[in-house]
Design a protein around this motif. Sequence first.
Motif, short mmCIF file in Angstrom:
data_model
loop_
_atom_site.label_atom_id
_atom_site.label_comp_id
_atom_site.label_asym_id
_atom_site.label_seq_id
_atom_site.Cartn_x
_atom_site.Cartn_y
_atom_site.Cartn_z
N CYS A 41 -9.03 -18.64 13.81
CA CYS A 41 -8.55 -20.00 14.08
C CYS A 41 -9.68 -20.97 14.42
O CYS A 41 -9.62 -22.15 14.09
N LYS A 75 2.88 -19.75 34.15
CA LYS A 75 3.71 -19.94 32.97
C LYS A 75 2.81 -20.26 31.77
O LYS A 75 1.92 -21.10 31.88
N THR A 76 3.04 -19.58 30.67
CA THR A 76 2.17 -19.80 29.51
C THR A 76 2.42 -21.20 28.93
O THR A 76 3.55 -21.67 28.89
N GLY A 78 0.91 -22.16 25.87
CA GLY A 78 0.65 -22.20 24.43
C GLY A 78 0.04 -20.91 23.94
O GLY A 78 -0.13 -19.96 24.70
N ILE A 79 -0.31 -20.90 22.66
CA ILE A 79 -0.82 -19.69 22.01
C ILE A 79 -2.02 -19.10 22.75
O ILE A 79 -2.12 -17.89 22.93
N LEU A 82 -1.44 -16.76 25.59
CA LEU A 82 -1.02 -15.42 25.15
C LEU A 82 -2.23 -14.60 24.72
O LEU A 82 -2.37 -13.44 25.10
N HIS A 83 -3.11 -15.23 23.95
CA HIS A 83 -4.31 -14.51 23.47
C HIS A 83 -5.17 -14.04 24.64
O HIS A 83 -5.65 -12.91 24.65
N ARG A 85 -4.26 -13.21 27.46
CA ARG A 85 -3.60 -12.07 28.11
C ARG A 85 -3.80 -10.77 27.34
O ARG A 85 -3.42 -9.70 27.83
N GLY A 86 -4.37 -10.86 26.15
CA GLY A 86 -4.56 -9.66 25.33
C GLY A 86 -5.82 -8.88 25.67
O GLY A 86 -6.03 -7.78 25.16
N TYR A 87 -6.68 -9.44 26.55
CA TYR A 87 -7.99 -8.84 26.80
C TYR A 87 -8.22 -8.60 28.29
O TYR A 87 -7.68 -9.33 29.14
N SER A 88 -9.05 -7.61 28.60
CA SER A 88 -9.46 -7.38 29.99
C SER A 88 -10.41 -8.50 30.39
O SER A 88 -11.00 -9.17 29.52
N TRP B 373 5.76 -20.51 16.14
CA TRP B 373 4.63 -19.61 15.97
C TRP B 373 4.90 -18.26 16.60
O TRP B 373 5.84 -18.09 17.39
N VAL B 377 -1.86 -9.58 20.45
CA VAL B 377 -3.17 -8.91 20.45
C VAL B 377 -2.92 -7.40 20.51
O VAL B 377 -2.04 -6.94 21.24
N GLN B 379 -4.81 -3.61 21.12
CA GLN B 379 -6.00 -2.91 21.63
C GLN B 379 -5.88 -1.44 21.28
O GLN B 379 -4.78 -0.88 21.24
N VAL B 390 -0.50 -5.35 23.12
CA VAL B 390 -0.58 -5.73 24.54
C VAL B 390 0.66 -6.59 24.82
O VAL B 390 0.76 -7.71 24.32
N ASP B 392 1.89 -8.46 27.17
CA ASP B 392 1.76 -9.82 27.71
C ASP B 392 1.22 -10.83 26.70
O ASP B 392 1.30 -12.03 26.92
N SER B 393 0.64 -10.32 25.61
CA SER B 393 0.05 -11.23 24.62
C SER B 393 1.03 -11.58 23.50
O SER B 393 0.71 -12.35 22.60
N ASN B 414 -8.56 -22.78 8.73
CA ASN B 414 -9.62 -22.01 9.38
C ASN B 414 -9.59 -20.55 8.98
O ASN B 414 -10.64 -19.94 8.78
#
Lengths: 128, 421
Positions: A41, A75-76, A78-79, A82-83, A85-88, B373, B377, B379, B390, B392-393, B414
């Motif tokens: 993106c 509270k989220t 937007g996108i 969320l992203h 939250r996908g990583y440590s 949308w 994610v 892992q 994951v 939460d993602s 992109n």
Amino acid sequence: MQKKIYRLLYQIGLALIFTFSNAQGSNADDSRIWASQCFQCHGTNGYPVGDMDEIGGKDPNSLYEELIEMKYRGKTEGIMDLHARGYSDEQLRAIAEYISAQSESKQQEEERNQEEEREEEEEEENHG
Amino acid sequence: MNKTNRRVFLKHAGVAALASAIPGFSTAAPSAPRVVVIGGGFGGATVSKYLRLWGGDINVTMVESQPLHYSCILSNGIVTGDYGLDRVRLQYDALKDRHGVEWLQGKALKIHPDSQEVTVRTATGRVKLPYDKLIVSPGVDFISPQGNYKAGKTPHAWKAGEQTINLRNKIKNMRDGGTFVMRIPKAPYRCPPGPYERACVCADFLQRHNPNAKVIVLDENPKIMAEPVTFGNAFETLYSDILEYHTNVQVADIDSPAGILNTDIGQIVGDVINFIPDHKAGKILHKSGLVDDATNRWVQVDPITYGSVAHPEIHIIGDSQATGQPKSGHMANAQAKVCADAILRYFGGEQPNQQPSTASACFSPITQDTAGWLTAVFQYDAGTGQMKLVPDSFAEAEEVSKDNYEEMFAWADNLFADSFG
């Protein structure tokens, strides 16, 4: 034994060559895979086309702090929340460092300049 | 460095390797490792680009039968006539000129794992390409349904190009008050939200241009497979007057020329039928005996490298592999980066990243100017050896909006540039 040492030296030499030839791109550290997931993106190395946030070359601490804020706000919004939250946290730190170290390619710069010129022309036409 | 690595590594030693290490020396040395990439979609394009971008001294040859690529992403807007096929036309020029990828137009016919070669049919005859590493990213192939099935009469438009235009014309020219029937294949299929997105934008188009028309959606699955809130709301509110949605529908057979589907809920007749058949891995993987999962449709891979479980030097990325991650262009791009990194480390005598991640994002138009949308994610989970979502993602948009619709084009452009540019 001597043969073995020669072979070892030979291999070290080759490994150095390979590392050297890679050096222009980036270091093959673990962060490369994680950070490059942002590029779908935000553009290759963080330099996007069109209307998307540019993240390449930004200050690593600001990038990291922004990602942490996105990850932990209740509270989220937007996108990106969320992203994040996908990583440590360690991964987010490594991502921020990697993206911060990337520079814009010549082509990306040229394309950006062309795009900006087009926008300026359009603006002039609209006002003229 | 393990035995195999050392062998490959030493194979590419020599003066040429020295020459190519000089900065600015753009073309890979003849003795540099040879990587062949089969398929020029999102997976194949991204892996070719990143192997050269991150690796430099690697011979990368892409084999692709078509001179350019039409993206499935954004292609539902062509079905509804919002823009033309040129909006999704992607060229290979940047890969060739900017990144030094060798590009061979031809059809990959068969992989020979033992001799590490691929047979390719080109305009001038058959050639055998040797490889140190092979990456196969052929997308999906379709399983023909029972009956008199003709893809030209009942277009799937699930590979963009001629089929997309075919469906576009059929919907546009459908008689007043006609019936448009869509068949959604059993999961896993390419682009989980795609069929529901298409149902929505086609219903939107017909509401505006053919208000007495009817849309019948026949889903083989027990529920909406992605963005259930967004699509469920759209079906029940925006399109409740025009659209019927049926779950768990088995199609026994199809008569494409007559426009008839025999199903377990009765015979369905359509003026236009958009029949999306069930999917399987690309043909070359079946022909080369590499398909090995329990369903006999996909290829099992190690998600740390995307190397096939049976032949680790053959990597499969994108729709044809069996990791269970969503099948999409965005995910193919994500996996391509993991694969490129692992292959470069392999040639450099290093271990792959033991914690790979992949990310998915997509925008789905709901009307001609609004979209939702979906994002996630994944892992690597060392316990199971699989990619794990994951939790939460993972979420869909809370509401559809015009802003999302605008952002959809920025996302797609992109993704196009990161893969092909």
